[in-house]
Every structure is written in structure tokens, then in C-alpha cells.
Design a protein around this motif. Structure first.
Motif, PDB file in Angstrom:
ATOM      1  N   ASN A  78       0.822  -1.219   0.000  1.00 31.45           N
ATOM      2  CA  ASN A  78       0.000   0.000   0.000  1.00 31.45           C
ATOM      3  C   ASN A  78       0.851   1.261   0.000  1.00 31.45           C
ATOM      4  N   LYS A  79       1.923   1.210   0.805  1.00 37.10           N
ATOM      5  CA  LYS A  79       2.822   2.378   0.890  1.00 37.10           C
ATOM      6  C   LYS A  79       3.510   2.618  -0.469  1.00 37.10           C
ATOM      7  N   LEU A  80       3.919   1.548  -1.097  1.00 39.86           N
ATOM      8  CA  LEU A  80       4.605   1.677  -2.388  1.00 39.86           C
ATOM      9  C   LEU A  80       3.652   2.190  -3.466  1.00 39.86           C
ATOM     10  N   ILE A  81       2.413   1.708  -3.431  1.00 45.29           N
ATOM     11  CA  ILE A  81       1.428   2.214  -4.407  1.00 45.29           C
ATOM     12  C   ILE A  81       1.229   3.714  -4.205  1.00 45.29           C
ATOM     13  N   GLN A  82       1.170   4.138  -2.936  1.00 45.34           N
ATOM     14  CA  GLN A  82       0.983   5.566  -2.661  1.00 45.34           C
ATOM     15  C   GLN A  82       2.165   6.388  -3.183  1.00 45.34           C
ATOM     16  N   ILE A  83       3.372   5.842  -3.038  1.00 42.86           N
ATOM     17  CA  ILE A  83       4.566   6.536  -3.564  1.00 42.86           C
ATOM     18  C   ILE A  83       4.435   6.686  -5.086  1.00 42.86           C
ATOM     19  N   ALA A  84       3.986   5.616  -5.736  1.00 40.28           N
ATOM     20  CA  ALA A  84       3.821   5.669  -7.201  1.00 40.28           C
ATOM     21  C   ALA A  84       2.760   6.706  -7.580  1.00 40.28           C
ATOM     22  N   ILE A  85       1.657   6.722  -6.858  1.00 39.48           N
ATOM     23  CA  ILE A  85       0.582   7.687  -7.156  1.00 39.48           C
ATOM     24  C   ILE A  85       1.093   9.118  -6.956  1.00 39.48           C
ATOM     25  N   ASP A  86       1.777   9.355  -5.839  1.00 38.09           N
ATOM     26  CA  ASP A  86       2.301  10.702  -5.562  1.00 38.09           C
ATOM     27  C   ASP A  86       3.280  11.147  -6.649  1.00 38.09           C
ATOM     28  N   ASN A  87       4.011  10.178  -7.180  1.00 40.42           N
ATOM     29  CA  ASN A  87       5.037  10.499  -8.179  1.00 40.42           C
ATOM     30  C   ASN A  87       4.456  10.912  -9.533  1.00 40.42           C
ATOM     31  N   LYS A  88       3.157  10.711  -9.732  1.00 35.92           N
ATOM     32  CA  LYS A  88       2.534  11.160 -10.992  1.00 35.92           C
ATOM     33  C   LYS A  88       2.721  12.660 -11.196  1.00 35.92           C
ATOM     34  N   LYS A  89       2.920  13.377 -10.101  1.00 37.18           N
ATOM     35  CA  LYS A  89       3.093  14.834 -10.203  1.00 37.18           C
ATOM     36  C   LYS A  89       4.343  15.184 -11.030  1.00 37.18           C
ATOM     37  N   ASN A  90       5.278  14.256 -11.116  1.00 39.35           N
ATOM     38  CA  ASN A  90       6.513  14.523 -11.865  1.00 39.35           C
ATOM     39  C   ASN A  90       6.414  14.163 -13.344  1.00 39.35           C
ATOM     40  N   SER A  91       5.278  13.631 -13.739  1.00 36.14           N
ATOM     41  CA  SER A  91       5.092  13.304 -15.160  1.00 36.14           C
ATOM     42  C   SER A  91       5.260  14.561 -16.003  1.00 36.14           C
ATOM     43  N   TYR A  92       6.037  14.429 -17.074  1.00 36.80           N
ATOM     44  CA  TYR A  92       6.163  15.546 -18.025  1.00 36.80           C
ATOM     45  C   TYR A  92       5.319  15.169 -19.243  1.00 36.80           C
ATOM     46  N   SER A  93       4.071  15.595 -19.200  1.00 39.54           N
ATOM     47  CA  SER A  93       3.130  15.169 -20.247  1.00 39.54           C
ATOM     48  C   SER A  93       2.281  16.341 -20.741  1.00 39.54           C
ATOM     49  N   PRO A  94       2.966  17.405 -21.239  1.00 37.64           N
ATOM     50  CA  PRO A  94       2.217  18.589 -21.674  1.00 37.64           C
ATOM     51  C   PRO A  94       1.366  18.352 -22.915  1.00 37.64           C
ATOM     52  N   TYR A  95       1.668  17.297 -23.681  1.00 39.82           N
ATOM     53  CA  TYR A  95       0.942  17.085 -24.942  1.00 39.82           C
ATOM     54  C   TYR A  95      -0.283  16.203 -24.742  1.00 39.82           C
ATOM     55  N   SER A  96      -0.095  15.064 -24.094  1.00 39.51           N
ATOM     56  CA  SER A  96      -1.246  14.160 -23.889  1.00 39.51           C
ATOM     57  C   SER A  96      -2.020  14.501 -22.623  1.00 39.51           C
ATOM     58  N   LYS A  97      -1.354  15.152 -21.667  1.00 43.73           N
ATOM     59  CA  LYS A  97      -1.924  15.406 -20.320  1.00 43.73           C
ATOM     60  C   LYS A  97      -2.229  14.100 -19.592  1.00 43.73           C
TER      61      LYS A  97
ATOM     62  N   ILE B 250       7.881  10.855 -19.987  1.00 45.40           N
ATOM     63  CA  ILE B 250       8.541  12.114 -20.332  1.00 45.40           C
ATOM     64  C   ILE B 250       8.319  12.339 -21.821  1.00 45.40           C
ATOM     65  N   GLU B 251       7.439  13.288 -22.125  1.00 49.62           N
ATOM     66  CA  GLU B 251       7.054  13.509 -23.514  1.00 49.62           C
ATOM     67  C   GLU B 251       8.008  14.474 -24.203  1.00 49.62           C
ATOM     68  N   ASN B 252       7.846  14.572 -25.519  1.00 46.93           N
ATOM     69  CA  ASN B 252       8.746  15.407 -26.303  1.00 46.93           C
ATOM     70  C   ASN B 252       7.958  16.053 -27.434  1.00 46.93           C
ATOM     71  N   ALA B 253       8.379  17.262 -27.819  1.00 42.60           N
ATOM     72  CA  ALA B 253       7.723  17.966 -28.915  1.00 42.60           C
ATOM     73  C   ALA B 253       7.782  17.140 -30.202  1.00 42.60           C
ATOM     74  N   SER B 254       8.827  16.346 -30.333  1.00 44.53           N
ATOM     75  CA  SER B 254       8.889  15.350 -31.413  1.00 44.53           C
ATOM     76  C   SER B 254       8.312  14.068 -30.796  1.00 44.53           C
ATOM     77  N   TYR B 255       7.021  13.874 -30.965  1.00 42.97           N
ATOM     78  CA  TYR B 255       6.258  12.924 -30.141  1.00 42.97           C
ATOM     79  C   TYR B 255       6.914  11.554 -29.958  1.00 42.97           C
ATOM     80  N   SER B 256       7.542  11.042 -31.033  1.00 44.13           N
ATOM     81  CA  SER B 256       8.072   9.668 -30.942  1.00 44.13           C
ATOM     82  C   SER B 256       9.271   9.563 -30.010  1.00 44.13           C
ATOM     83  N   ALA B 257       9.821  10.704 -29.604  1.00 44.97           N
ATOM     84  CA  ALA B 257      10.952  10.679 -28.666  1.00 44.97           C
ATOM     85  C   ALA B 257      10.491  10.510 -27.216  1.00 44.97           C
ATOM     86  N   THR B 258       9.199  10.445 -27.025  1.00 45.80           N
ATOM     87  CA  THR B 258       8.632  10.242 -25.670  1.00 45.80           C
ATOM     88  C   THR B 258       9.093   8.922 -25.070  1.00 45.80           C
TER      89      THR B 258
END
Ligand code: THU
Length: 134
Positions: free
Chosen positions: A6-25, A45-53
Motif C-alpha cells: 500500500n505504501k509503495l502504491i501511494q509513492i507511485a501515485i504521488d510520483n505522478k506529479k513529476n510526469s512531463y506530459s504537456p501534450y497528452s496530459k 517524459i514527452e517530447n515535442a517530437s512525439y516519438s521521442a517520448t
């Protein structure tokens, strides 16, 4: 099973804040847990050149392998959408390092998750043993 799941799942959920996903959101977060108890985080980690994500699973595994650990006990994946599971490229990447019996936790929340093995997520996978046959 995995200690403190449960603790590890919570760490994973909290870490979503670090997602760099300005294109797909679409935020994705992954954890790799080693047999020695180390935890590596990854996000998409997304990229303006989408396939580099890079996806969260490969990002977390790259961090783990780069730190010298290949002894993987389990992975946890969570995303903004319910029941998200690893894409095909990530399954292939994971199969390189995860044993067929290695557990992958697909989590919607700390009390809503399903556990699969690597073999279940990618049966009949193409692995290095084939390359060793020639
Ligand atoms: N994504 C992941 O991080 N993992 C997956 O297994 C599926 C897709 C990311 C890639 C992209 O940043 C976003 O989700 C939408 O495809």
C-alpha cells in the motif's frame, strides 16, 4: 507478496506529479522495486517530437539499470486512467530484465489494484536465448 504494498502504491501515485506530459496530459508513474529493497521511480517524459517520448515503465527501469541493479522484485504502474497497463514496447523492454514470474502491480488506488506476472503480460516473448541459438 511485496512488503508494504500500500505504501509503495501511494509513492507511485504521488510520483505522478513529476510526469512531463504537456501534450497528452496523461500522467503515468512507475516504480521498480529491487530484491535488495531499492526503489526507482519513473514517469512518462514527452517530447515535442512525439516519438521521442519515453514511457514511465522504461524511465523507471532505465534509472534502476543505470544504478547497477538488475535484481528486480516487482514493478508498480499507475496512471490517470483506470486499469492502465503497459504498452507493447514497455512489455518487451520489461521482459529483458524481469523474470517470467516477476510481479507487476497495476494500481488504480491503494486498495484497488491487480497483480500480474511478466509472463501473463507478455507470453511467448522474444528474448536473448533466441540470439544465443545461432
Ligand atoms: N504511457 C506510458 O508512460 N506508459 C504506457 O505503458 C502507456 C503510455 C505514456 C506515453 C505518453 O506520454 C502518454 O502515456 C500517452 O500515450
Amino acid at each position: 507478496m511485496i512488503e508494504n504494498l500500500n505504501k509503495l502504491i501511494q509513492i507511485a501515485i504521488d510520483n505522478k506529479k513529476n510526469s512531463y506530459s504537456p501534450y497528452s496530459k496523461f500522467r503515468v508513474s512507475a516504480l521498480v522495486i529491487t530484491k535488495s529493497g531499492k526503489i526507482y521511480k519513473g514517469v512518462n517524459i514527452e517530447n515535442a517530437s512525439y516519438s521521442a517520448t519515453i514511457c514511465a515503465e522504461r524511465s523507471a527501469l532505465a534509472s534502476c539499470i543505470s544504478d547497477g541493479h538488475t535484481d528486480i522484485e516487482a514493478m508498480i504502474l499507475t496512471a490517470d486512467a483506470k486499469d492502465t497497463s503497459p504498452c507493447g514496447v514497455c512489455r518487451q523492454f520489461m521482459a529483458e530484465f524481469l523474470d517470467p514470474s516477476c510481479k507487476i502491480v497495476l494500481a488504480n488506488s491503494v486498495d484497488d489494484y491487480k497483480i500480474y506476472t511478466m509472463e501473463e503480460l507478455l507470453p511467448l516473448s522474444f528474448k536473448k536465448d533466441k540470439l544465443e541459438e545461432i
